[in-house]
Every structure is written in C-alpha cells, then in structure tokens.
Design a protein around this motif. Structure first.
Motif: not given
Length: 221
Positions: A188-191, A196-206
């Motif tokens: 959440e802090q990265i977002a 960004l939205h959290v799903p976008t952060v997860k997508s970038r990490l993936h």
C-alpha cells in the motif's frame, strides 16, 4: 522529556550520522553494541559451525567498510524515520542494520573461502559408531537451508550478482517499484509513493520478477 527515554537524532544521510557518532560517544556505543548483538546472533543461527570470533570479525569489517565507503542510501534513513528522529536501537534494527547484516554476511563468506581446508573423512572405530537415534537427533540440529555452510553460501554469490545485474537492466519504473519492494516497503505504501493502485503495483512486480528470473537463467546457461 523523561530521563529514561532514549536519545534521538534526525538523520538524513551518512554524513549526518557520522557527525552524530563523533559528537555523542554514548549514542555511538549503544548503536554499535545493539547492531553487533543483533547481527552476530542472526549469523550464528545461520552459520552454526562458524566460530564466534569469526562472526564478530565479519561484523567489525562490515562496519568499518560502511564507515569508510559511506554507500548507504539516504532513503534508508528517511523511510519510516520518527518525527523526533532515530534512537540508537531503532537505527541498529532498521534498514541500516539490515545493510550491515548483508555486509557482515559477505565478509563471513569471504573469510571462510580464504581459510577453507578440505576435511578428509576418517572411518570411525566400531565403538565410536552412533546408533540411528543419535543420528536422528543430530539431524534435527542442522540448518536445512543452503546457506548453513559458508562454502555453499559462497557459491550462491554469483547468482546474487547476476540478479543484481539483471535488476539494473529493468526500466526505471519497474526498477523503482522492485527496489521499494525489496526494501520491505508495504504494498500500500509503494502505491502511495508512486501514485498507483495496488493492483498496478502487483502487476509491475510480477513483470519485474519474471524479467529478472529470465535474465538470471540466461546468465547461468
């Protein structure tokens, strides 16, 4: 302020830390003692067959190199810093402590490589043979991780170096997200930091993890 409250300093970079350590020997001693206690304990748990003196030497070498090289990033001091500043114990257990732990780990592995000797197996006498129960008890004391033996851990350093090189090849956006994640920043802090939205952060990490994994495997072929 309560006299029992720990002394705190606002620290923005390595130079500020060094000035504080020189000006306040008590703070410097508290920081060093807590960092040494925490880091050497972690190393002894991981490298159960390493000598206590060798572990302490590894920490001292890592600390000395940090003070000389001053390579710790400013963000490590700023992230999560209380408004009133860091206490010596918080500093030792925070990101700087993690940085010193990784340096101590590297120093311990390098020291082991320098002094490693081949140990030949000697057939025990019949009276010295252990029964199955004793062997089972010994196995429960061993560290099952591949890093339990410094010699084996050293072999993983080349993989780690390749991974770091692959991280540097990521795009600026993916690399920034990945570094925040590797610094144990909550999702959440990265977002929030990157708007960004959290799903976008997860997508970038993936995507970043896949690129790094593929790049690392190619380097091992």
């Amino acid at each position: 302020m309560n006299t029992l409250d720990p002394k705190r300093y606002v620290i923005n970079n390595v130079d500020a830390l060094l000035r504080i350590l020189h000006a306040d020997p008590r703070y410097a001693l508290d920081f060093r003692n807590k960092a040494e206690q925490h880091i050497t304990l972690k190393l002894r748990k991981k490298f159960f067959n390493a000598s206590p003196d060798g572990v302490v030497d590894a920490f001292n070498n890592a600390l000395m190199k940090f003070l000389q090289a001053r390579t710790f990033r400013d963000e490590g001091f700023l992230a999560g810093q209380p408004a009133e500043g860091w206490s010596a114990h918080e500093l030792a257990l925070g990101k700087l402590g993690g940085y010193l732990y990784r340096g101590s780990l590297h120093e311990l592995i390098q020291a082991h490589r320098r002094i490693r000797q081949e140990v030949q197996w000697k057939q025990p006498a019949q009276d010295d043979l252990l029964d199955d129960n004793a062997l089972d008890e010994i196995e429960t004391l061993s560290d099952p991780s591949p890093f339990a033996d410094p010699a084996r851990a050293y072999e993983h350093l080349s993989v780690i170096r390749r991974m770091r090189a692959c991280l540097d090849k990521l795009s600026d956006t993916l690399r920034a997200t990945m570094f925040l994640y590797l610094d144990e920043t909550p999702m959440e802090q990265i977002a929030r930091l990157q708007d960004l939205h959290v799903p976008t952060v997860k997508s970038r990490l993936h995507a970043a993890r896949k690129l790094v994994a593929d790049c690392t495997r190619k380097g091992m072929d």
